[in-house]
Scaffold this motif. Structure first.
Motif, PDB file in Angstrom:
ATOM      1  N   SER A 106       0.859  -1.221   0.020  1.00  0.00           N
ATOM      2  CA  SER A 106       0.032   0.004   0.042  1.00  0.00           C
ATOM      3  C   SER A 106       0.758   1.147  -0.155  1.00  0.00           C
ATOM      4  CB  SER A 106      -0.788  -0.136   1.072  1.00  0.00           C
ATOM      5  OG  SER A 106      -1.811   1.208   1.233  1.00  0.00           O
ATOM      6  N   ILE A 107       2.035   1.168   1.017  1.00  0.00           N
ATOM      7  CA  ILE A 107       2.816   2.501   0.867  1.00  0.00           C
ATOM      8  C   ILE A 107       3.391   2.507  -0.448  1.00  0.00           C
ATOM      9  CG2 ILE A 107       4.984   3.269   1.774  1.00  0.00           C
ATOM     10  CD1 ILE A 107       4.322   1.674   4.291  1.00  0.00           C
ATOM     11  N   ASP A 108       4.102   1.437  -1.021  1.00  0.00           N
ATOM     12  CA  ASP A 108       4.465   1.378  -2.674  1.00  0.00           C
ATOM     13  C   ASP A 108       3.623   2.187  -3.613  1.00  0.00           C
ATOM     14  OD1 ASP A 108       6.904   0.481  -1.358  1.00  0.00           O
ATOM     15  OD2 ASP A 108       6.691  -1.491  -2.165  1.00  0.00           O
ATOM     16  N   GLN A 109       2.622   1.653  -3.435  1.00  0.00           N
ATOM     17  CA  GLN A 109       1.099   2.249  -4.548  1.00  0.00           C
ATOM     18  C   GLN A 109       0.951   3.477  -4.188  1.00  0.00           C
ATOM     19  OE1 GLN A 109      -1.905  -0.471  -5.434  1.00  0.00           O
ATOM     20  NE2 GLN A 109      -3.156   1.205  -5.486  1.00  0.00           N
ATOM     21  N   THR A 110       0.890   4.001  -3.075  1.00  0.00           N
ATOM     22  CA  THR A 110       0.768   5.457  -2.630  1.00  0.00           C
ATOM     23  C   THR A 110       1.936   6.203  -3.176  1.00  0.00           C
ATOM     24  OG1 THR A 110      -0.362   4.647  -0.663  1.00  0.00           O
ATOM     25  CG2 THR A 110       0.006   7.003  -0.905  1.00  0.00           C
ATOM     26  N   LEU A 111       3.253   5.948  -2.948  1.00  0.00           N
ATOM     27  CA  LEU A 111       4.355   6.596  -3.463  1.00  0.00           C
ATOM     28  C   LEU A 111       4.459   6.833  -5.148  1.00  0.00           C
ATOM     29  CD1 LEU A 111       7.082   8.007  -2.445  1.00  0.00           C
ATOM     30  CD2 LEU A 111       8.263   5.687  -2.696  1.00  0.00           C
ATOM     31  N   GLN A 112       3.878   5.705  -5.500  1.00  0.00           N
ATOM     32  CA  GLN A 112       3.862   5.647  -6.858  1.00  0.00           C
ATOM     33  C   GLN A 112       2.887   6.903  -7.536  1.00  0.00           C
ATOM     34  OE1 GLN A 112       2.898   1.932  -9.062  1.00  0.00           O
ATOM     35  NE2 GLN A 112       2.578   3.010 -10.912  1.00  0.00           N
ATOM     36  N   ILE A 113       1.570   6.975  -6.915  1.00  0.00           N
ATOM     37  CA  ILE A 113       0.620   7.681  -7.141  1.00  0.00           C
ATOM     38  C   ILE A 113       1.157   9.173  -7.016  1.00  0.00           C
ATOM     39  CG2 ILE A 113      -1.832   8.755  -6.544  1.00  0.00           C
ATOM     40  CD1 ILE A 113      -2.454   5.730  -5.848  1.00  0.00           C
ATOM     41  N   ILE A 114       1.777   9.699  -5.463  1.00  0.00           N
ATOM     42  CA  ILE A 114       2.260  10.739  -5.293  1.00  0.00           C
ATOM     43  C   ILE A 114       3.273  11.234  -6.216  1.00  0.00           C
ATOM     44  CG2 ILE A 114       3.630  12.236  -3.628  1.00  0.00           C
ATOM     45  CD1 ILE A 114       2.098  10.552  -1.504  1.00  0.00           C
ATOM     46  N   SER A 115       4.257  10.371  -6.675  1.00  0.00           N
ATOM     47  CA  SER A 115       5.342  10.579  -7.792  1.00  0.00           C
ATOM     48  C   SER A 115       4.655  11.331  -9.080  1.00  0.00           C
ATOM     49  CB  SER A 115       6.376   9.566  -7.942  1.00  0.00           C
ATOM     50  OG  SER A 115       6.922   9.132  -6.558  1.00  0.00           O
ATOM     51  N   GLU A 116       3.404  10.595  -9.520  1.00  0.00           N
ATOM     52  CA  GLU A 116       2.961  10.865 -10.878  1.00  0.00           C
ATOM     53  C   GLU A 116       2.131  12.272 -10.519  1.00  0.00           C
ATOM     54  OE1 GLU A 116       0.396   7.550 -11.417  1.00  0.00           O
ATOM     55  OE2 GLU A 116       1.975   6.502 -12.099  1.00  0.00           O
ATOM     56  N   LYS A 117       1.504  12.630  -9.531  1.00  0.00           N
ATOM     57  CA  LYS A 117       0.516  13.643  -9.272  1.00  0.00           C
ATOM     58  C   LYS A 117       1.069  14.902  -8.691  1.00  0.00           C
ATOM     59  CE  LYS A 117      -3.807  10.905  -9.391  1.00  0.00           C
ATOM     60  NZ  LYS A 117      -5.222  10.673  -9.027  1.00  0.00           N
ATOM     61  N   ASN A 118       2.187  14.632  -7.784  1.00  0.00           N
ATOM     62  CA  ASN A 118       2.769  15.888  -6.938  1.00  0.00           C
ATOM     63  C   ASN A 118       4.066  15.344  -6.903  1.00  0.00           C
ATOM     64  OD1 ASN A 118       2.890  17.835  -5.854  1.00  0.00           O
ATOM     65  ND2 ASN A 118       1.745  17.479  -4.017  1.00  0.00           N
ATOM     66  N   PRO A 119       4.979  15.295  -8.023  1.00  0.00           N
ATOM     67  CA  PRO A 119       6.221  14.880  -7.712  1.00  0.00           C
ATOM     68  C   PRO A 119       7.296  16.029  -6.966  1.00  0.00           C
ATOM     69  CG  PRO A 119       5.984  15.740 -10.125  1.00  0.00           C
ATOM     70  CD  PRO A 119       4.561  15.536  -9.072  1.00  0.00           C
ATOM     71  N   SER A 120       6.837  17.158  -6.756  1.00  0.00           N
ATOM     72  CA  SER A 120       7.620  17.990  -6.087  1.00  0.00           C
ATOM     73  C   SER A 120       7.399  18.273  -4.551  1.00  0.00           C
ATOM     74  CB  SER A 120       7.336  19.605  -6.537  1.00  0.00           C
ATOM     75  OG  SER A 120       6.080  19.880  -6.667  1.00  0.00           O
ATOM     76  N   LEU A 121       6.276  17.326  -4.041  1.00  0.00           N
ATOM     77  CA  LEU A 121       6.137  17.158  -2.748  1.00  0.00           C
ATOM     78  C   LEU A 121       7.134  16.819  -1.675  1.00  0.00           C
ATOM     79  CD1 LEU A 121       3.541  17.049  -0.883  1.00  0.00           C
ATOM     80  CD2 LEU A 121       3.471  14.523  -1.030  1.00  0.00           C
ATOM     81  N   GLU A 122       7.205  17.738  -0.558  1.00  0.00           N
ATOM     82  CA  GLU A 122       8.233  17.354   0.196  1.00  0.00           C
ATOM     83  C   GLU A 122       7.883  16.020   1.083  1.00  0.00           C
ATOM     84  OE1 GLU A 122       8.367  20.922   2.603  1.00  0.00           O
ATOM     85  OE2 GLU A 122       8.182  21.999   1.071  1.00  0.00           O
ATOM     86  N   ASN A 123       9.062  15.369   1.368  1.00  0.00           N
ATOM     87  CA  ASN A 123       8.817  14.095   2.359  1.00  0.00           C
ATOM     88  C   ASN A 123       8.001  13.331   2.022  1.00  0.00           C
ATOM     89  OD1 ASN A 123      10.460  15.537   4.389  1.00  0.00           O
ATOM     90  ND2 ASN A 123       8.422  16.750   5.077  1.00  0.00           N
ATOM     91  N   LYS A 124       8.048  12.819   0.641  1.00  0.00           N
ATOM     92  CA  LYS A 124       7.100  11.856  -0.307  1.00  0.00           C
ATOM     93  C   LYS A 124       7.053  10.567   0.569  1.00  0.00           C
ATOM     94  CE  LYS A 124       9.151  12.636  -4.269  1.00  0.00           C
ATOM     95  NZ  LYS A 124       9.033  12.370  -5.895  1.00  0.00           N
ATOM     96  N   ASP A 125       8.209  10.269   1.043  1.00  0.00           N
ATOM     97  CA  ASP A 125       8.186   8.902   1.450  1.00  0.00           C
ATOM     98  C   ASP A 125       7.420   8.917   2.719  1.00  0.00           C
ATOM     99  OD1 ASP A 125       9.901   7.763  -0.259  1.00  0.00           O
ATOM    100  OD2 ASP A 125      11.725   8.159   0.885  1.00  0.00           O
ATOM    101  N   GLU A 126       7.578   9.854   3.414  1.00  0.00           N
ATOM    102  CA  GLU A 126       6.715   9.773   4.813  1.00  0.00           C
ATOM    103  C   GLU A 126       5.187   9.935   4.599  1.00  0.00           C
ATOM    104  OE1 GLU A 126       5.675  10.158   8.882  1.00  0.00           O
ATOM    105  OE2 GLU A 126       7.147   9.204   7.803  1.00  0.00           O
TER     106      GLU A 126
END
Length: 571
Positions: free
Chosen positions: A389-409
């Motif tokens: 679930s974390i990996d899938q969320t990270l993939q979605i964030i990377s696509e929709k908001n790549p400049s987001l700080e603290n993406k992993d957290e």
């Protein structure tokens, strides 16, 4: 202001047959706000008052004293519908949320009372799988809800670290184990050995006797068996702590079953002294025939104790140690009989606090209709699920908001939140069929949806301030009273209901009440955000609407925390 109480007092003043508390219990919130904000279904009074529902409704409507909080009262088809004064309601609710902040909805009803909550309680040497998630997160939520209402809470992780399964585990390790591999692969390797033992025992039943003999040696303090047992516990703790770290779950006590072994003797002696024990072919049991329950085995032929004995000993220890107001056990519904039996035994022993022992059952988790079983290896490991679930969320964030700080957290907060929210959305007694697709679906009424609503509130507040601050400007009662648009009123109504929903969740021991209400709050905010421009030129309107955004953000954050979820400010 408690509007239910206000309306109940007004109605009770015209119905001498009823008190305000009874009326308040009858009041409902109409599903269509056009009908009113509160409604009294007079059908429920018809028999007692010997009048038709519409007659009762009309009579009360005509006689009711005016009140500044009530805009109108109307009798319609046997219902008495109340519409609140919109401006007063807005100022009252918004003022309360902004004034109380993240304590909005909290109470002191639990002051001076201790609640012991027994939850999670996985078995040592077995993996933490999706079947354990329900007990862990329901118990964690109940802990937080009770604490929010003023109770002193003690969270107990009653680890399954004793029993004949350890004879099997030790036998399996002696026959096929490799210490380096166990150290390297942990519980996964212990599970493989456990499954192999049952596979081999089906072909060679003598292995079961060997395992029983090893457990007897463990009970007798055999040095080698004790060493292996302690090592297996240490390996298991490492695994459990990783999961608890991901879930952000902690406990006040992790005394396992083994802690109570030397305390069962006093229980057995007292049962004998009170003539409750019956000998049966060398074993000792308590008969519960007159209570329509099967007998309870307390001591086996070989002198070993069982779950019942240890649970009774644990209850006595907890009562003496914590003097609890309630002791709550969060386990699967399949164990309902087990708890009913030993609760009854404590009652028969003459202890009135037996009534304070509460079993909170939840439905079974199955894997595509097949019951989970560690013996057969038919499980979905929780760490695997959370990481996916974390990996899938990270993939979605990377696509929709790549400049987001603290993406992993943020991915951890949202990914874990998706799993937990999905689990706590279901009424706890319902059975759950696990589906990867459903659990990892972030669309619709999900945890990520609610967390995103919180993040959007934060975004609006940052934009308004021109800084990273998510504080709203001060809102006067006069400004708050401007929030009369239907979408504003709908959002305020959900905020007003939050304290009531928290109390209901505590009274019914049902976290899903809060989970579902958070969806309602998020949806009402979405409609308000769409219908009502927030950063408008009119100073009063702008302040009021920003105040409403801040109030929604506050309640979402508080509600998410109560069910064990975090609230990211950016997504």
């Amino acid at each position: 202001m408690n509007y239910k109480a206000v309306v109940a007092e007004l109605v009770a003043a015209k119905l001498p047959e009823l008190n305000a508390e009874t009326v308040a219990e009858l009041l409902e919130y109409p599903p269509n706000p056009e009908l009113g904000d509160l409604s009294l279904p007079c059908f429920k009074l018809s028999k007692q008052l010997r009048q038709a529902p519409q007659q009762i409704a009309s009579r009360i409507a005509e006689q009711l004293d005016p009140h500044p909080a009530i805009a109108s009262v109307e009798a319609v088809s046997g219902y008495l519908n109340f519409k609140l004064d919109r401006a007063r309601f807005a100022a009252d609710v918004l003022g309360a949320v902004l004034r109380e902040g993240e304590r909005y909805g909290s109470r002191t009803i639990g002051a001076g009372k201790t609640i012991v909550i027994d939850y999670s309680s996985p078995n040592i040497a077995k993996p933490f799988h999706i079947g354990h998630l329900r007990s862990t997160m329901i118990g964690n939520a109940l802990y937080k809800i009770h604490e929010f209402l003023g109770y002193t809470c003690v969270g107990v992780n009653h680890l399954g670290d004793w029993g004949t399964q350890f004879g099997k585990q030790i036998a399996a390790f002696k026959l096929w184990g490799d210490a380096d591999k166990v150290e390297r692969e942990g519980v996964e390797e212990l599970l493989r050995l456990y499954v192999k033992f049952h596979e081999e025992a089906e072909k060679n039943p003598a292995l079961e006797d060997e395992a029983r003999a090893l457990f007897v040696k463990l009970e007798q303090g055999d040095e080698e068996c004790l060493r292996l047992w302690k090592w297996i516990i240490e390996i298991s703790y490492r695994e459990f702590n990783k999961i608890y770290g991901l879930l952000n779950v902690t406990f006040d006590s992790d005394l396992g079953e083994s802690f109570y072994i030397d305390k069962t003797g006093a229980v057995i002696e007292e049962l004998e002294a009170k003539n409750l024990l019956v000998e049966d072919d060398g074993a000792k049991l308590v008969r519960l025939d007159e209570y329509n329950m099967p007998p309870v085995l307390i001591v086996k032929k070989d002198g070993a104790t069982l779950y019942h004995t240890r649970d009774i000993a644990a209850a006595f220890y907890r009562k003496k140690t914590y003097d609890f107001h309630k002791c709550i056990y969060v386990t699967g519904s399949a164990q309902s009989l087990h708890f009913a039996q030993w609760f009854k035994i404590i009652e028969l022993m003459g202890y009135d606090w037996a009534a304070d022992l509460v079993h909170v059952p939840f439905g079974q988790v199955s894997l595509e209709g097949a019951k989970l079983s560690t013996r057969k290896g038919n499980v979905v490991l929780l760490e695997e699920l959370l990481q996916k679930s974390i990996d899938q969320t990270l993939q979605i964030i990377s696509e929709k908001n790549p400049s987001l700080e603290n993406k992993d957290e943020v991915a951890r907060q949202v990914g874990v939140g998706a799993i937990v929210f999905n689990d706590l959305s279901t009424y706890r007694i319902k059975d759950v069929v696990f589906s990867w697709d459903e659990v990892l679906n972030f669309e619709g009424e999900t945890g990520p949806y609610v967390q995103y609503a919180h993040a959007r509130c934060c975004s609006v507040l940052r934009k308004a301030s021109g800084t990273d601050s998510i504080e709203a400007p001060a809102v006067t009662p006069e400004q708050a009273a401007l929030l009369t648009h239907p979408s504003e009123q709908a959002a305020l109504r959900e905020l007003y209901l939050f304290p009531e929903r928290v109390l209901q969740a505590q009274q019914k021991l049902e976290p899903s009440i809060i989970t579902r209400h958070l969806v309602d709050v998020a949806q009402s905010f979405s409609r308000f955000y769409h219908d009502c421009p927030i950063l408008v030129d009119d100073e009063g309107q702008r302040a009021a609407r920003l105040g409403l955004v801040k109030a929604v953000q506050t309640v979402l954050k508080t509600g998410l925390a109560l069910i064990g979820l975090e609230a990211p400010q950016k997504m």
